[in-house]
Structure formats: structure tokens, C-alpha cells
Write a protein that holds these residues in place. Sequence first.
Motif, mmCIF file in Angstrom:
data_model
loop_
_atom_site.group_PDB
_atom_site.id
_atom_site.type_symbol
_atom_site.label_atom_id
_atom_site.label_comp_id
_atom_site.label_asym_id
_atom_site.label_seq_id
_atom_site.Cartn_x
_atom_site.Cartn_y
_atom_site.Cartn_z
ATOM 1 N N ARG A 1 0.818 -1.206 0.000
ATOM 2 C CA ARG A 1 0.000 0.000 0.000
ATOM 3 C C ARG A 1 0.860 1.268 0.000
ATOM 4 O O ARG A 1 0.623 2.206 -0.766
ATOM 5 C CB ARG A 1 -0.911 -0.004 1.236
ATOM 6 N N ASP A 2 1.889 1.287 0.880
ATOM 7 C CA ASP A 2 2.669 2.510 1.057
ATOM 8 C C ASP A 2 3.782 2.669 0.036
ATOM 9 O O ASP A 2 4.114 3.803 -0.342
ATOM 10 C CB ASP A 2 3.269 2.546 2.470
ATOM 11 N N LEU A 3 4.386 1.544 -0.405
ATOM 12 C CA LEU A 3 5.558 1.640 -1.277
ATOM 13 C C LEU A 3 5.234 1.472 -2.758
ATOM 14 O O LEU A 3 6.030 1.881 -3.606
ATOM 15 C CB LEU A 3 6.611 0.606 -0.871
ATOM 16 N N LEU A 4 4.099 0.884 -3.083
ATOM 17 C CA LEU A 4 3.749 0.709 -4.500
ATOM 18 C C LEU A 4 2.428 1.376 -4.860
ATOM 19 O O LEU A 4 2.377 2.243 -5.729
ATOM 20 C CB LEU A 4 3.682 -0.787 -4.851
ATOM 21 N N GLN A 5 1.356 0.991 -4.173
ATOM 22 C CA GLN A 5 0.029 1.437 -4.599
ATOM 23 C C GLN A 5 -0.117 2.955 -4.548
ATOM 24 O O GLN A 5 -0.516 3.581 -5.538
ATOM 25 C CB GLN A 5 -1.046 0.777 -3.728
ATOM 26 N N ALA A 6 0.198 3.553 -3.403
ATOM 27 C CA ALA A 6 0.021 4.995 -3.277
ATOM 28 C C ALA A 6 0.945 5.776 -4.225
ATOM 29 O O ALA A 6 0.478 6.665 -4.941
ATOM 30 C CB ALA A 6 0.235 5.423 -1.821
ATOM 31 N N PRO A 7 2.256 5.465 -4.278
ATOM 32 C CA PRO A 7 3.096 6.216 -5.226
ATOM 33 C C PRO A 7 2.692 6.004 -6.684
ATOM 34 O O PRO A 7 2.716 6.943 -7.478
ATOM 35 C CB PRO A 7 4.503 5.662 -4.953
ATOM 36 N N LEU A 8 2.315 4.787 -7.066
ATOM 37 C CA LEU A 8 1.937 4.539 -8.464
ATOM 38 C C LEU A 8 0.640 5.253 -8.845
ATOM 39 O O LEU A 8 0.399 5.495 -10.029
ATOM 40 C CB LEU A 8 1.808 3.038 -8.724
ATOM 41 N N SER A 9 -0.174 5.592 -7.850
ATOM 42 C CA SER A 9 -1.402 6.336 -8.175
ATOM 43 C C SER A 9 -1.087 7.724 -8.701
ATOM 44 O O SER A 9 -1.940 8.371 -9.307
ATOM 45 C CB SER A 9 -2.288 6.446 -6.927
ATOM 46 N N GLN A 10 0.152 8.202 -8.483
ATOM 47 C CA GLN A 10 0.557 9.524 -8.977
ATOM 48 C C GLN A 10 1.259 9.466 -10.332
ATOM 49 O O GLN A 10 1.546 10.504 -10.930
ATOM 50 C CB GLN A 10 1.515 10.186 -7.973
ATOM 51 N N VAL A 11 1.535 8.246 -10.813
ATOM 52 C CA VAL A 11 2.295 8.095 -12.067
ATOM 53 C C VAL A 11 1.317 8.028 -13.237
ATOM 54 O O VAL A 11 0.416 7.182 -13.257
ATOM 55 C CB VAL A 11 3.175 6.825 -12.031
ATOM 56 N N ARG A 12 1.494 8.913 -14.191
ATOM 57 C CA ARG A 12 0.595 8.942 -15.349
ATOM 58 C C ARG A 12 1.155 8.169 -16.541
ATOM 59 O O ARG A 12 0.426 7.794 -17.450
ATOM 60 C CB ARG A 12 0.325 10.401 -15.757
ATOM 61 N N GLU A 13 2.468 7.935 -16.561
ATOM 62 C CA GLU A 13 3.071 7.188 -17.662
ATOM 63 C C GLU A 13 2.684 5.712 -17.554
ATOM 64 O O GLU A 13 2.334 5.227 -16.481
ATOM 65 C CB GLU A 13 4.602 7.302 -17.632
ATOM 66 N N PRO A 14 2.797 4.975 -18.681
ATOM 67 C CA PRO A 14 2.571 3.522 -18.603
ATOM 68 C C PRO A 14 3.680 2.858 -17.794
ATOM 69 O O PRO A 14 4.841 3.270 -17.859
ATOM 70 C CB PRO A 14 2.607 3.086 -20.073
ATOM 71 N N VAL A 15 3.309 1.837 -17.035
ATOM 72 C CA VAL A 15 4.246 1.137 -16.143
ATOM 73 C C VAL A 15 4.231 -0.346 -16.488
ATOM 74 O O VAL A 15 3.170 -0.915 -16.767
ATOM 75 C CB VAL A 15 3.845 1.342 -14.666
ATOM 76 N N LEU A 16 5.405 -0.968 -16.499
ATOM 77 C CA LEU A 16 5.507 -2.402 -16.779
ATOM 78 C C LEU A 16 6.282 -3.067 -15.653
ATOM 79 O O LEU A 16 7.405 -2.665 -15.340
ATOM 80 C CB LEU A 16 6.221 -2.640 -18.115
ATOM 81 N N ILE A 17 5.676 -4.086 -15.031
ATOM 82 C CA ILE A 17 6.333 -4.852 -13.970
ATOM 83 C C ILE A 17 6.590 -6.262 -14.484
ATOM 84 O O ILE A 17 5.664 -6.938 -14.944
ATOM 85 C CB ILE A 17 5.459 -4.879 -12.707
ATOM 86 N N LEU A 18 7.855 -6.690 -14.418
ATOM 87 C CA LEU A 18 8.242 -8.034 -14.858
ATOM 88 C C LEU A 18 8.479 -8.915 -13.634
ATOM 89 O O LEU A 18 9.239 -8.534 -12.735
ATOM 90 C CB LEU A 18 9.509 -7.985 -15.708
ATOM 91 N N LEU A 19 7.828 -10.065 -13.604
ATOM 92 C CA LEU A 19 8.051 -11.061 -12.558
ATOM 93 C C LEU A 19 8.623 -12.307 -13.230
ATOM 94 O O LEU A 19 7.912 -13.018 -13.934
ATOM 95 C CB LEU A 19 6.742 -11.390 -11.843
ATOM 96 N N ASP A 20 9.899 -12.545 -13.000
ATOM 97 C CA ASP A 20 10.557 -13.659 -13.682
ATOM 98 C C ASP A 20 10.597 -14.894 -12.796
ATOM 99 O O ASP A 20 10.882 -14.808 -11.599
ATOM 100 C CB ASP A 20 11.992 -13.262 -14.051
ATOM 101 N N ALA A 21 10.326 -16.051 -13.418
ATOM 102 C CA ALA A 21 10.425 -17.361 -12.765
ATOM 103 C C ALA A 21 9.454 -17.487 -11.601
ATOM 104 O O ALA A 21 9.839 -17.827 -10.482
ATOM 105 C CB ALA A 21 11.858 -17.620 -12.310
ATOM 106 N N LEU A 22 8.183 -17.222 -11.858
ATOM 107 C CA LEU A 22 7.158 -17.333 -10.824
ATOM 108 C C LEU A 22 7.118 -18.734 -10.235
ATOM 109 O O LEU A 22 6.815 -18.923 -9.049
ATOM 110 C CB LEU A 22 5.788 -16.958 -11.430
ATOM 111 N N ASP A 23 7.453 -19.732 -11.051
ATOM 112 C CA ASP A 23 7.429 -21.120 -10.576
ATOM 113 C C ASP A 23 8.455 -21.381 -9.478
ATOM 114 O O ASP A 23 8.301 -22.283 -8.666
ATOM 115 C CB ASP A 23 7.695 -22.067 -11.747
ATOM 116 N N GLU A 24 9.540 -20.560 -9.439
ATOM 117 C CA GLU A 24 10.601 -20.819 -8.466
ATOM 118 C C GLU A 24 10.172 -20.498 -7.037
ATOM 119 O O GLU A 24 10.879 -20.813 -6.078
ATOM 120 C CB GLU A 24 11.872 -20.049 -8.830
ATOM 121 N N ALA A 25 9.010 -19.844 -6.884
ATOM 122 C CA ALA A 25 8.490 -19.577 -5.540
ATOM 123 C C ALA A 25 7.590 -20.700 -5.042
ATOM 124 O O ALA A 25 7.128 -20.653 -3.904
ATOM 125 C CB ALA A 25 7.734 -18.249 -5.535
#
Length: 1636
Positions: free
Chosen positions: A1266-1290
Amino acid sequence: MGTTVEIPPPATVFKGLSLAALRGLGVTLRAQFGERWNTMTTEEVVKEFVVPRTEARQCRLVDLPEYVAAEAVGRPSYFISHAWKGTFATLFNRVLEFLVSASDETGVWVDVFAVNQHREALHQQNRQDVMAFEDVVEHCVGTIVVVDMARMNPATRAWCVYEWDATIWHHGSDGLQMLMSEEDRVQIVGSIDIEEAQCFHLVDKAMILQRVREHHGDAATFNHMLQTSLLLAPLSYRADQQRHRQRSAGTTWEWGAVEAWLDGPHRALCVLAGAGTGKSTICTMLMDHLAAERPRLVVAAHFLKYSDQRRLDPVLAIRSLAHQLASRSAAFRERLFALDPAHVTALVDPESAFRDLLQAPLSQVREPVLILLDALDEADPPEQYLPGFRGNVKACGNKTLQLLTRQLVQLGANVRFVITTRPDAVCSQIEPLLGRIFADSVTLLRPEALRSEAAAEPGAQGTGVLVYHTVAKECAALGDSWGKDHADLSDVYSAYRRVFASALAELSAEDRDGVLALLEALLAAQEPLAESSLQRMGLAGAMPRLPGWGCLFYVVEHHVYLLHKSLSDWLLQESQAEVAAVRGLEVARGHERLGAFLSRHRASPSAYCLKYLLFHLASSRLDGARRQLDEALLDWSFLVRVVQSRNAGRAAQALGSIPQSAHSEVSYDILRWLRLAMHELEENPCLEHFAATAWMTAPLGSVPHMKAAEHAARRGWECSEKSGQQGGRGKASKGNLSLGKRDREKDSTEHDEASEERLPGEAERRVQEELNFRGKSMWDLGISAQAVKQLRLHLESFFAHRGRPLAAVTIEDVAVEFVLERTKSSRCRFVELAQYVDGSEVGTPTHFVRPMTWNSPFVTVLEKIQRTLEDAEEVEAYVWLDFLAVNHHTTTQQHEVVDYAGLSEYDSKAKMGTTVEIPPPATVFKGLSLAALRGLGVTLRAQFGERWNTMTTEEVVKEFVVPRTEARQCRLVDLPEYVAAEAVGRPSYFISHAWKGTFATLFNRVLEFLVSASDETRVWVDVFAVNQHREALHQQNRQDVMAFEDVVEHCVGTIVVVDMARMNPATRAWCVYEWDATIWHHGSDGLQMLMSEEDRVQIVGSIDIEEAQCFHLVDKAMILQRVREHHGDAATFNHMLQTSLLLAPLSYRADQRRHRQRSAGTAWEWGAVEAWLDGPHRALCVLDGAGTGKSTICTMLMDHLAAERPRLVVAAHFLKYSDQRRLDPVLAIRSLAHQLASRSAAFRERLFALDPAHVTALVDPESAFRDLLQAPLSQVREPVLILLDALDEADPPEQYLPGFRGNVKACGNKTLQLLTRQLVQLGANVRFVITTRPDAVCSQIEPLLGRIFADSVTLLRPEALRSEAAAEPGAQGTGVLVYHTVAKECAALGDSWGKDHADLSDVYSAYRRVFASALAELNAEDRDGVLGLLEALLAAQEPLAESSLQRMGLAGAMPRLPGWGCLFYVAEHHVYLLHKSLSDWLLQESQAEGAAVRGLEVARGHERLGAFLSRHRASPSAYCLKYLLFHLASSRLPDGACRQLDEALLDWSFLVRVVRSKNAGRAAQALGSIPQSAHSEVSYDMLRWLRLAMHKLERNPCLEHFAAMAWGTAPLGSVPHMKAAEHTARRGWESGHGQQ
């Protein structure tokens, strides 16, 4: 039933004295005590003044007419609460300051004057007076608390807190006015505890506690209620609600429709009706009804008021709602009080205030919640209600509606809303707007539906617009004809018109003008005006003559209010009507009058003045006001106070409201400058910063720039244009103005020389030349061999004049002392100066010099360049030198950044020409090994003994290094008797530290950090690697120092040693420069800061490269210049470094480097990804089996997007099955936030609004997200891309064992859980790329992703992203690419391994062949060693350190591992496996009957690691605290491991450290994994107790608390209980069961 006997209040109640009398007593006291008056405590005033003066009559001081006139004594308005230990002058001044708006007749009750102080002679009267305190409080309108924290914290005095309690009980928390600073508020909030407060008489303390319990149930409830009120400083609605209840007297309410709505599905109820129909009264009465009928419903309300800007402030609305909710919900209050008070008081933007004060606490409330927003229409801009308005809805005009739309609607489903508003709100769009906000889940009601047709009592109101009936009932002059039962708005306006016409007709012309002037001021005011202000404006006399005084206009709490908004609407309409009842009413004159009044008090402005002076002057549109506006704008002391009070936005808005044609030159220039520099001014609101910012950012010749020049001249700044009036900037570029000290301390001869070079008007001419040249790219500015020769001649002459040969000069010296000085007047590039570089010698460069040459001797670089150019084949050869081609003078108009590492333009230019390589300086290779460092430590301890522990690094240099190297005048590392030659070489780590810190701290911290490294690892320590003989060998010392950046570049990272007790390294420019160089060359994860969390928070807050100190000013200039080249400006660098320290992200650098190496020669086809980015789907999933290059694709895709889509903000998280840190969702969030902050200014700005201590304390995924991603990203107007690599390794590893038939482990894949629960909530501008095996989460990953993203997923195979033909020879084939890596890098595989397309079985066959071949060549002893090492590597939860393997006796087997260097390798002193498929295969092999790796048992690896870690339990590493219990529990518990586990569990010193390091959950999970039959008595009892008491243990992880908790919670006779008894006996505690 009988007769009520009224008991008159005690006489003491009526012993208040007027403010005029209080001022008189102040004059008397000052006259008697002189200067001592300022320091006398209240107790001393009583003893030395009150008691002697009243001795003869044994009375109260207020009873002596010679001191207090009889007419000045009476019923008080305010009770004054204070501590007698505080100074009386503080009490006197604070009370008068707070009541500056009150009339002189206002009464205050001060105990020292109102109580008989003759305690011994008249004990009974004194006691009666004291015990009547609560009666006095009850009869006052409120209590003023005077806080003098320097003398006494009033929260520690029981009588003070009792007075606060009585106030809250009788008047509510808004009756308590606490006069204190924000710092005092935070301190008092933390110290409130009525049970701990002190009292002189114990019987008084008992009485006070009894009264608190009667009022609040218990002391804790009272403490919380008072703390909440102080923390949030809410608005008060008491006066409004009082009048609502009075108006509704006799009305019968029908709440059936509301009750039906509460029991129904709709989320919102809207009471919709015109002005004056009783909507606000409905809100108040509904709250009363719900409090009685639905006590479980948590209710809070906000009453808007058009005439009070405070009510329209969304942050104050949030604070007020939070205050009410906290008083009614324990869960809300508990979550609210988990916040840092300093953080709460600092919340100023609606988004963060909503998140922290409403959203997060309400998420803990399970009861239904109701929020009432009354009069939503009153937050509309007033012009929307003027007749004939045809405009559109003003953007963001209604801030409360904006708060509802953006924030409040996000609250949970248990939160519902009641909203009252006019139907014409938001230009009559309010009804459809509410429908959209609440997805048509809105019930509409009319006010008449809530009142019965027949009044319950005579005199009840009629229907329609109820304000009409209020006027008719309360204005006696209206007469009989006003008996309408149902009235509409036109009737109300007719009533107003009749009242005004009747009242004004009776007035003389003079009185009428006075009334009009007062009306104009009341309508122009932005908050209710104070009586005292109207008195000082000469308007108070007209108040009783206002039409309908006491009804249409009235006074509450010393301020004048209007009955209803419809009255102000009617007056505004009348002021514009041709035939008006109120002829001559002009609101602009009200603005002018208020502006003139406030202007007279600009030197000591009130809060109202700071907010609205500029608004009133800008709104008056009259010449006199324009002159006053210009004066105010040129008074920068006033403007600084405006910005300090956070009103800069209001100031800019006020100036922006002035029509273009009406602006003066001053107002227009200041407006443009404020808009440009507002945020920078807000960062440091002081006069010096204002002037510096104006000098740097305001246009040449503008008013702010000339004002800055005037300030500079007055301060004695040295401006190049001596008049300071013509707009010349002189030397005040951003680079050197911020270095005010440097400019003042410069040798005056240099300034004289520079002045002689400038001809009249030359600065202006060069500025014009620069403007003409601006379109030319810096990349086109190479210089010829002839120009290089000419430059050398200039430089030889320049430095010879300063007594320095050119051979003693570095490129930094040339850049700072020559180039910067020569270009500062014209603020241009050096190559543009015709007197130094002929234009014909400038051309497109053919050769480029690498930036590393900046720290090299200039002659070496120059000679190599000359030879290269002379030997060049090109007919015209030109070299590009950054310090000559780049404009180093940062302004708002022009700024060039050379981003060598990231600019593809540089790379492409360099490919077009030839790069000139300059060898690094010799200092780079002067690192010394850890073994040599330990040896030097032994030598130093032997020489200095105990003093070694306190010696600073500076003392070590003076007393050890310099004397030892004196004879040879060399570096210490060059002395073989101290450092062996083979121990010196290229270092792995640069050590950054401050010389004021202790050397022992540096020594110990470095060795602790590198405990995992081998003895051969080298570190570069300046005190040993730099020649310290500065005077004798100035040139070598200077070259060594200036080579710091080269050293950093050639290391793998920098270790920063922090010794905050001696020095904050963030305040030293060289330290920060070293950090900058590290981040520039290695990224922020190359910086290892050795510090505590407290140090981290302090350093984050103090980083400011422009304010950092430096011994040599020329060094500071060079450092600032380099920072600007790397990061654009100092602020960006500060933010980047702060972000890295704040978030402590994970490092993916080693992985990405290997990915890039593996992909060499591969031709990538990104068309499918580009098509997805341009399409509608939210997620892209690269789905394929193990080893198919998915991670490599992620890295290469990031590189591609950085080049092709620079506007796309990209962040990635690379999971790794063998590293539990990568599987921690909180660390994943921190790492993503760090990358996003480095790529988005909006994200970074929002992130830095958080309290650093709060950020470092975030440990659960929900709050971190909530504090480190959601709230700050609510102020970003540019497109954002998040990559999660090797989800199976978790996934839990057992899911990949052959034959697994279990279900998906609950919460097993925590990263998938993070994606499902949190990341998917991010805005629509955030999209995802996910790579995973198809068999992840038991082969359900594909449908699972479909459900998460609502089937908005594109699936891709890796081969779709690679072209069929490799781009270069040697490129990888297809299929499972890890196969090709093995085939290419393992030379022993032979020719038969040439498959172009391989699958997973081929990879497993490759592993089997490599292992079979390698193990067959080993003897039995070596084979056992390899198996032991493999078992440890597979059991490890994080990559194992080389040094740990050495100490376990396994390091010798590393080179014998099959495929060493490929299948297994070392990176950053830790051992890694090539790929997860390798560990999967090994785990399968360990369970197979005919295995290639016979005898491999991972349980033995756990046992071996458990035994090793157990030996180091006394001083455990972070790994030990996390995993010791896990390894012992996973070893299948042979007798040895079982015994070690029991010993660890009974070692409560170790367990305390486990809990303190936030690993209690891991410990319980480890014990829970042991089968029931394998538990010992110790492990079983400890497991049960840990599960029971874990959360309580985490609150206070110390040995005493452990023992107390075990004694209180563990079953009698259990292991934890007996352990506690043992601890009790040892400590000698007195327990009732101590002898059992």
C-alpha cells in the motif's frame, strides 16, 4: 413528578477577569519585577505578588478593586489550564495571543487570581475554590491549555489532566484548546497517562482517577481519547450542531426511510433538496438518532461551510473524520496509534492523509461504519451559483467531491455514506455524478420524507425551505403576513429582501454606509471574521445595526457568522442586480478593505493574513490594492512566511486569478516565477534560499531576478555585473551560487583577473551568441589536433601563472579551474569561446575519450590524444572531450547531461569513431588483502593498546602511517615490512569512510561484512593506498586522491562504514562523491552501507550534496560538477541515493550480467511484445519448461524497452528458488519500488512524502504494498511495466518431486499470493510480464493467471522472441537453452552434444553425463567430499558463502564439483547453481534407485549445516538466526541434531535474537515441520508455546519479557514454564510459585 431544586454554582465560578484587566495586571507585574518578569514561574508570582497583596484582607486577588475593577470580574468564557512550574510570562502571552480575536470584555479564569491563596489561614475556602474547578470548566465555553515544555510537561500533572478531562466531558474534545508547537504536541501525546500523572495530595489523585472512570469507563479510554484529539487537531462543529438542535425543537422526525436504507443494499444515501430545506439539521438529528438506536454503528460526520475555507480543506476533513472514528472504535484507534505522531502531524496531502488516517485504520474495523458529508454543494466554487452562469464545472473546484471520488469511495464495503447537497451542485450534475461514483448504488431522499406532517409540539417548523421559518420565527419585525406553512427559495429571498429593506430604511446615510462596508467585508472574508478584527477595522460598531442581527447574523466563539448560505447567495445576486435592495454593495471593496487591514499587519502576520492577504488584494481590482499587492510581493520576509506556512499554492492561485490586462510588472513576474520554482522554494523556505533560487531560475531582468541581485548586493555577494540591476547573472550559476562560501573565500586576485578579461557588454553579447547556438548538438563538437595544441599552450601559461607545471594537473583541475571559470560569464560550452577555439577547428568527432580519463594526469591524456589524431587515417580528425563540449552551467533554459552508461547516442557515436583508451592510474591497484588488513590491525593494537578502540582514522594516519612512510615518502602498501607485495593488487571493494570516525569501527565493520570472503579478497583503504605526504609529494598525493573514481570503477562495489557517534558521512562531500561514483558505475546495489536502522533514517534525512562540506572548495566544485553530469542535477542525485538507502533493495546485477553473456549472438524478435504493448491485454505470460531462456528474455526485454520505449517505466523482480530473500514478498516490493523511484519523478516524490522510520519498519506485504507501491503509483501517469521472472521458483520444492500427488500448498507461493492479492489492484496503466513453467502451482498456473487478470492475458513461447537464424556465429540453438549453455561451456562433453533443439530430458541427460564422467575420475575420499558439498548446497536456503564452506571443511571440494565454473560458479563470494533444473535433477536423483549421484542425501546437508551453525550460536550471523532451527528440524533428527535442536531452544539468549530479527515465524514454521513422532519433549512444548505467545513476544523481544510471558502463558510443568522458573530463581524474582 416534583420540583427541581436549582443549586447555585459556587461563587468561584464568577471570578473570571476580563482580558483588559489581565493586560493591566501584566503591566503591574512588569513594572514591579522588571526583566525578571520573563523568567518568573507562576508559583513565584503567587508567593511574591498575589499572597503579599491579599495578605491584609485574606482574599482572592480579583476581589481587590485596586488591582481588578469590579466590572472586570464575572462569569468567564475560558478556563486557563497550566502548570505552576511554567513561567507566568508564557501563560500571559499565550492567552493573549490565542484570544487576539476576542473583545476586551472576554473573561478568563486564572486560578492564581480567582482562588484564595491563603491555604493555612483559610484552608476551607481555599479547598472549596480548588474543588470547584469542574464547576468553573462547565460554565465556561472551553479550556485554554498553556504548555511550557521547557519547564514542565503538563501531561505529567494530575490536576492538569483532570482539567482537560472535565473540559472534554462537558464540552467535547473540541472545547480543549492546546497552545503548543508541533514538537510539543508529539511529546505530550506520547506521555499522556492519567494513572502515572503526579499529584501533591494522594487524596486528590484518588478523586481525579475516580472522576475519570465515571466519565470514560477506564483510564485507558480517557488516555486514548485525549491523545487522539491532540494528534489530529480536528475541526469543531459544536456551534453548528447546537443551532441545528435549537432549530429542530418541536419537530417530529420519521427515520423509517433511513432505517430501510441501512438495512438495504445501496451504499450511499443522498438527501437532495434546495437551499435552506434543513439538510444540515437532518444530519445532526440523524447522528443523535443513530447514537441512541444503533450504538454498534460507527458514525462520523463532516459539515462543510462555504464561508470557512478550513471546512473545505480535504486534509482537515480527513483529520476530523478520523478523530470521530477513533473516539467510537477501539480497532480504529489502535491502528491509528501505531503511527508515529510526528508522521501524523506532517501529513499535508489528501492522498497520504486518507491512506494513513482513514483507509488503513478502517481496514481493521469490522463494525458497520457511516460517514456523513453535509452540504457538499458548499464546496463548489461560488461563481457557479451566480445568475446567468454558463461555464463548465471548474476542474478540481469542489475538493470535497474530489476527496469522495478519488479516496473515500475506496473504503471497504462496511463503510457507507450519507450525503446532503443541493440538486444544482456541480452545475446540476451532482445526481448522475454520485451514480457514477457509487455504481448506481445510491438512494435519493427529500428532506420532507424525514419529518412527520403534523408537528409534535406547538411552534414546530413548517415544510419547504426551513430557513424561511427560522427567519419568520426569530425576526420579530416580520409581522403577521409571514405565516406561510410551505415556502420555497423565492420566499426566502423575499424574506431577506423585506428584512433588509425595513432595517436599512431606518438608518442614517452614515450608518447605512457602515453596514454596507461590514457586509462587504463579511462576504469577502474566506473564514468567519473575528470580532477583534472588525473592531480594529472600525466596523464592529455596525454589527448591531446589521439587518436581522442575532438571527441572520450572529456571534459564536468571538467570530461573526451568517445564518445560511442562501443569505450570502442572495447578497451576491443583489450586488449584481440593477434594482437591488442593498444598493451600492460591492464585494471588491470588501476585499480591498480586508487587504488594506492585513497589509498593515504584514510584519507580524496572523494565520489568516498568511493565507488570504494576497487573495484579497488580487480580488479587489482597485489601484490602491494593486500598490499594496506589489509591496507585499516585494516583501520577501513576508513571502518566506507564506511558504513556511504551506500557503505557496494559495499565493500562486491568487495571483493567477488576476486578468492578464490587470497585472502589474511585479505581480506578473512573481506569478511566473512562483509557478516555476514553487516546489523548490517549499523545500527550504528561508530568505537566502529564495534569493538563490530567484537568481538561478528567474528570467534575466525579471523582478525576482533583480530582487535577488539586490539581496546579493546587500549580503555582499560577488556578482559579475556589479550594478546587479541589468539582469547579468555573473557567477551565480546553480553550480557555484549554492557554494556561497566558495565564492566568498576565492582568492580576490582570481576575481580581478576574471574581471579584466570582460569587456563592457561582453556578457550580454555572449548570452545572445549562446541563444543563437542553442540548436547545435553537443555531439557535433569535436576539436582538431591543431585546437588540442593551442589548448595545451593556453593551459601551460594558465597553470604556470599559478606556480604549477602542467604535468601536475589532472583533467578535474582543467575543468574546474580553467574551463568553468572561462565559461561562467557567457554560460556556454568551452568550444564556443572564439578566443580559445577557432570555429574552423570544430567538427563532427571521429574519436571519443572515455570519461574515466577525468581523474588521470592531463598531460598523459593530452599526449595520447595528440598521437592518435596525428596517426588518424581520416583527412579531418576531431576528438570529443566531454568537459569541452558540454555546457556545465545549469539553468532553467538549458541543461545538458552526459549519461555515458545509459545513452545509446554515445554508444552509437562511439561506434562511428574510435575510442581512445587511457590506462587507469597506478593507485587503482593498491588494494590490500583481508589477511594483510588483519595483520595491520594486530600491529596497531600492539602499538596503541587500549587507545586503539578510540583512535580516529585521522590519528592513525598522523601517528602511524606518516611516521612509518616518512623515510621513503611512499604509500604504506608499498612497504613490504607491513604489507607483503603479493597481498597488494586490484581491489574488490572500495572502503568509504569519514576520517573523524574511529579506525577500530572501520576495521571491525569491514571484516564483519566480509566474513564470507576469502583471505585473498582485497579492499582499497585510502589511508594505506594514498601517499599521505601531501606537502613533500603534492602531485602524487593529488593524483591518488583524484583517482578515487577510477578505483571505484574497477572494484565490484563500495563498503560504506558509518560511525554516527563521531560523524555523519552524508555531511562530507567526498563521502557522498564516492557513493555517487559507485552508483554511477555499479548501480545502487553496489553500495553496501554498514549501519543501524536508526542511522539509516538519519542519513536519509541529511543527504544533500550541495550542503555537504569539503576542505578544499575546488574539490567541492569538481564533485558538484560530476554529480550534475551523472544525474542531471543535485536533487535527482539526492533522491536516487535516498531511495537506495531507504528501501535496501535486492540486487539482480550478477544474474543479469550472466543473462547478457548467455544471449551473446542471439537475434531477438520483439514484435510479439510490441504488439501486446499496443493491445488491450493487461498481462503477458512467457510460458515454457525449465531452462528455455525465460530469465534471459526478461533481462534482454528490459534492455530493449529502455532503448525503444523510454517513456515506459519498467521494474523487474527475478525470483530464485535457492535464495529465500528473493521469495520474500516484502523485499520484492522494496526492490520494485526502488526501480520505479529511479525511473519516475512522480513516484519518487510520493515515496519521499513518507516518514523514513515508517518505511524501514514495514514488514508485512499488505502495508508495504500500500505505502511503497500502490500509493506512489497512483501519482504516475506514464505507462508502467512490472516483470516477474520465474514465478514457478516460488513454489514449494516438494511439488516438483516425481510422483507428487498432493494439493497446492496454502500460501506456498508467496509471490503468486502477492500478485493475486495486491499487485493486481494497481491502476490500469500498470501491466505485467510474467515468466513461468507451465507446471507451476501443480500445472494450474495458466487458468490461475486467467482468473487473476479476468482472461486479459497473452501467452507466448520463448521461441517466438528469437529469430530462427542466429545473428552471429556461436549463437544458441532452440528449445531448453540451458542445454546449449552446458554443451558450449563444459569442454568435457565431446562432439556428440551438438543438438540444435533440446528438451528437458536432454538437459537431464547432459547433467547425468557430466556428473557420471566427473565422479568416475574421483577416488572415494574426494567423491565423499563432493557429495558432502552437494548436500550442503541443496540444503542451503540462500547461496552459501565461500568462507562458510571453508570453515565447514568443504571448500576444497569446490573445484572437483562436476562442471565447476559452469554448472556451479562463484559470484560475489557465494556459490551458485547454474539453473533450477540442476537442483530439480539432483533432488530427483537423490530419490532414484539407479542414480548417477549415488548416496546423495539432502537431510545430511541439513544436519551438517545445523551442526556448523550451532557452533556459532553465541554470535550468530543473519543466516544462522533465520535457518538454524530449520536445518536442525529438516535433518530427520538423528540423535546429534535432536540434541542440538533442544540446546538451541533452551538457549533463550539465542531465541531472543531470533525474535528480535523478526524470524519468530520461521522458527515456529521449522518446528511445525517436525512429524509428531519425531518431537522431543523440549521441541514439542516450545512449539506449542511459541504458537500461543509469538505475537506478544515480538512486541518486546528481551530475556525478561520471555521469562515473564512463559511464566504467565505456558502450561504448568511444561518446558517453557520450568525454564521461566529457573530464570526466576536465578534473578531472585518474588513469585508466588518460586519454590515449586
